[in-house]
Write an enzyme that holds these catalytic residues in place. Sequence first.
Site, PDB file in Angstrom:
ATOM      1  N   ASP A 125      23.080 -27.234 -29.478  1.00  0.00           N
ATOM      2  CA  ASP A 125      23.352 -28.646 -29.788  1.00  0.00           C
ATOM      3  C   ASP A 125      22.111 -29.399 -30.228  1.00  0.00           C
ATOM      4  O   ASP A 125      22.207 -30.486 -30.811  1.00  0.00           O
ATOM      5  CB  ASP A 125      23.970 -29.324 -28.573  1.00  0.00           C
ATOM      6  CG  ASP A 125      25.319 -28.718 -28.284  1.00  0.00           C
ATOM      7  OD1 ASP A 125      25.363 -27.631 -27.679  1.00  0.00           O
ATOM      8  OD2 ASP A 125      26.333 -29.299 -28.705  1.00  0.00           O
TER       9      ASP A 125
ATOM     10  N   ARG B 237      35.062 -31.064 -30.809  1.00  0.00           N
ATOM     11  CA  ARG B 237      33.801 -30.816 -30.107  1.00  0.00           C
ATOM     12  C   ARG B 237      33.015 -29.781 -30.909  1.00  0.00           C
ATOM     13  O   ARG B 237      33.481 -29.287 -31.915  1.00  0.00           O
ATOM     14  CB  ARG B 237      34.056 -30.333 -28.681  1.00  0.00           C
ATOM     15  CG  ARG B 237      35.190 -29.335 -28.619  1.00  0.00           C
ATOM     16  CD  ARG B 237      35.071 -28.322 -27.564  1.00  0.00           C
ATOM     17  NE  ARG B 237      33.881 -27.505 -27.700  1.00  0.00           N
ATOM     18  CZ  ARG B 237      33.747 -26.515 -28.587  1.00  0.00           C
ATOM     19  NH1 ARG B 237      34.686 -26.195 -29.419  1.00  0.00           N
ATOM     20  NH2 ARG B 237      32.618 -25.839 -28.639  1.00  0.00           N
ATOM     21  N   GLY B 238      31.822 -29.411 -30.364  1.00  0.00           N
ATOM     22  CA  GLY B 238      30.957 -28.495 -31.095  1.00  0.00           C
ATOM     23  C   GLY B 238      30.067 -29.315 -32.011  1.00  0.00           C
ATOM     24  O   GLY B 238      30.554 -30.168 -32.776  1.00  0.00           O
TER      25      GLY B 238
ATOM     26  N   GLN C 123      35.271 -23.540 -22.397  1.00  0.00           N
ATOM     27  CA  GLN C 123      35.357 -23.337 -23.847  1.00  0.00           C
ATOM     28  C   GLN C 123      35.388 -21.856 -24.219  1.00  0.00           C
ATOM     29  O   GLN C 123      35.943 -21.476 -25.250  1.00  0.00           O
ATOM     30  CB  GLN C 123      34.170 -24.008 -24.561  1.00  0.00           C
ATOM     31  CG  GLN C 123      34.220 -25.521 -24.592  1.00  0.00           C
ATOM     32  CD  GLN C 123      33.473 -26.136 -23.431  1.00  0.00           C
ATOM     33  OE1 GLN C 123      33.395 -25.566 -22.347  1.00  0.00           O
ATOM     34  NE2 GLN C 123      32.916 -27.325 -23.637  1.00  0.00           N
TER      35      GLN C 123
ATOM     36  N   ARG D 225      28.672 -38.993 -27.584  1.00  0.00           N
ATOM     37  CA  ARG D 225      28.124 -37.774 -26.971  1.00  0.00           C
ATOM     38  C   ARG D 225      26.633 -37.719 -27.315  1.00  0.00           C
ATOM     39  O   ARG D 225      26.263 -37.555 -28.472  1.00  0.00           O
ATOM     40  CB  ARG D 225      28.866 -36.524 -27.466  1.00  0.00           C
ATOM     41  CG  ARG D 225      30.351 -36.569 -27.058  1.00  0.00           C
ATOM     42  CD  ARG D 225      30.984 -35.211 -26.967  1.00  0.00           C
ATOM     43  NE  ARG D 225      30.377 -34.354 -25.966  1.00  0.00           N
ATOM     44  CZ  ARG D 225      30.538 -33.035 -25.942  1.00  0.00           C
ATOM     45  NH1 ARG D 225      31.268 -32.436 -26.864  1.00  0.00           N
ATOM     46  NH2 ARG D 225      29.973 -32.317 -24.999  1.00  0.00           N
TER      47      ARG D 225
HETATM   48  O1  MRU Z   1      30.485 -29.650 -25.086  1.00  0.00           O
HETATM   49  P1  MRU Z   1      30.788 -28.858 -26.326  1.00  0.00           P
HETATM   50  O2  MRU Z   1      32.001 -28.017 -26.193  1.00  0.00           O
HETATM   51  O3  MRU Z   1      30.794 -29.709 -27.563  1.00  0.00           O
HETATM   52  O4  MRU Z   1      29.550 -27.873 -26.414  1.00  0.00           O
HETATM   53  C1  MRU Z   1      29.461 -26.975 -27.473  1.00  0.00           C
HETATM   54  C2  MRU Z   1      28.349 -26.040 -27.356  1.00  0.00           C
HETATM   55  O5  MRU Z   1      27.565 -26.057 -26.445  1.00  0.00           O
HETATM   56  C3  MRU Z   1      28.181 -25.123 -28.481  1.00  0.00           C
HETATM   57  O6  MRU Z   1      27.706 -23.898 -28.073  1.00  0.00           O
HETATM   58  C4  MRU Z   1      27.222 -25.815 -29.450  1.00  0.00           C
HETATM   59  O7  MRU Z   1      27.735 -27.081 -29.809  1.00  0.00           O
HETATM   60  C5  MRU Z   1      27.014 -25.082 -30.658  1.00  0.00           C
HETATM   61  S1  MRU Z   1      28.419 -25.209 -31.672  1.00  0.00           S
HETATM   62  C6  MRU Z   1      28.154 -24.431 -33.120  1.00  0.00           C
END
Ligand code: MRU
Length: 368
Positions: free
Chosen positions: A242, A52-53, A201, A89
């Site tokens: 994101d 993820r991220g 997270q 996603r």
């Molecule tokens: O749903 P996730 O865990 O993928 O969401 C991640 C986030 O919201 C992070 O803060 C974002 O992706 C920035 S990651 C460098």
Amino acid sequence: MKIQGTWYRSLRETETGAIAIIDQRWLPHELRWVELSTAAQCAQAIQAMWTRGAPLLAAVGAYGLGFALQEDPSVAALAAAYDTLLATRPTAVNLRWALDQVYQGVKELPARERAAAARAIARAICDEEVETNQAIGRYGLGLIKKIAATKPGQPVNLLTHCNAGWLATVDWGTALAPIYMAHDAGIPVHVYVDETRPRNQGASLTAWELANHGVPFTLVVDNAGGHLMQHGLVDLCIVGTDRVTARGDVCNKIGTYLKALAAQDNGVPFYVALPYTTIDWAMQDGLAEIPIERRSDDEVTHIWGKAATGAVIPVQITVDGATTGNYGFDVTPARLVTGLITERGIVPATEAGLRSLYQASVLPQLRT
Ligand code: MRU
């Protein structure tokens, strides 16, 4: 990224041609590396959030297209894998960016060359991303240094939401890169970590990362940020993102907007760290235009954790059959953002600010 003193990347190629990633569902209780060697496995890993991220999704997606081409190098197979991976996603634009890089980079090549070319692009995306995050870190470090100079001998108190550290990227992270660099430079820093429901997270990933790097932190529940800021306990908020629109609206993990509101009300600077791959130049109004991922009920009705037996299990926290609303992300309007920390410098969250750094060369090439 440092795990118990050893430096890793969160994605690496294996000798068999697969990629190894951390299955983040088990952190912080178990560090499980898993290998992915097909596009379907990459899509599953992204959708089910083993990985993820936003930047790391991009890297895994790029390798996923390469795996698809190993099985079938036709443009039809490439397009089908692109669609499957993109649908996993919807919010993080980095995934689409990376899929576009590979699609555009290989589709005109002879079929027999496509898989190797896709892998080379995926590898380049990873290498570039590490450098990009280091540059973000250096610019963000400047901000932390300025605050440190105003309070000698005391730690700079930061607040972050979700996980925008090295687990969300190939290495270093975005929002956490400046914090790691400040810590490594001997500047005392302390981080308030939002737990970040529903998937936690912050509690599961950011706290684990910071602990592994030796950075002092305090885990707080999601609703604590406003209280902390009212009492002068936060010098600076830094979050990841994101998707950022051309005019600087910021989409990030659900709850980010509320932190930005509290920051504005209390005069706390609120910065967003991002690589250029997170900018969606085709969008202006983040609230109206950014697709917000809705996820399954069980992420809200249950919490995962380690039981007294040591087993990592889900626990139901609400009445059977509760109706849930599981919005993955929210949009913070640009007016609440003090600045954007990019690999090219820090700019206001405005179109003029972003355009001052980026020319047409980095505008996305959409799949045709
Ligand atoms: O749903 P996730 O865990 O993928 O969401 C991640 C986030 O919201 C992070 O803060 C974002 O992706 C920035 S990651 C460098």
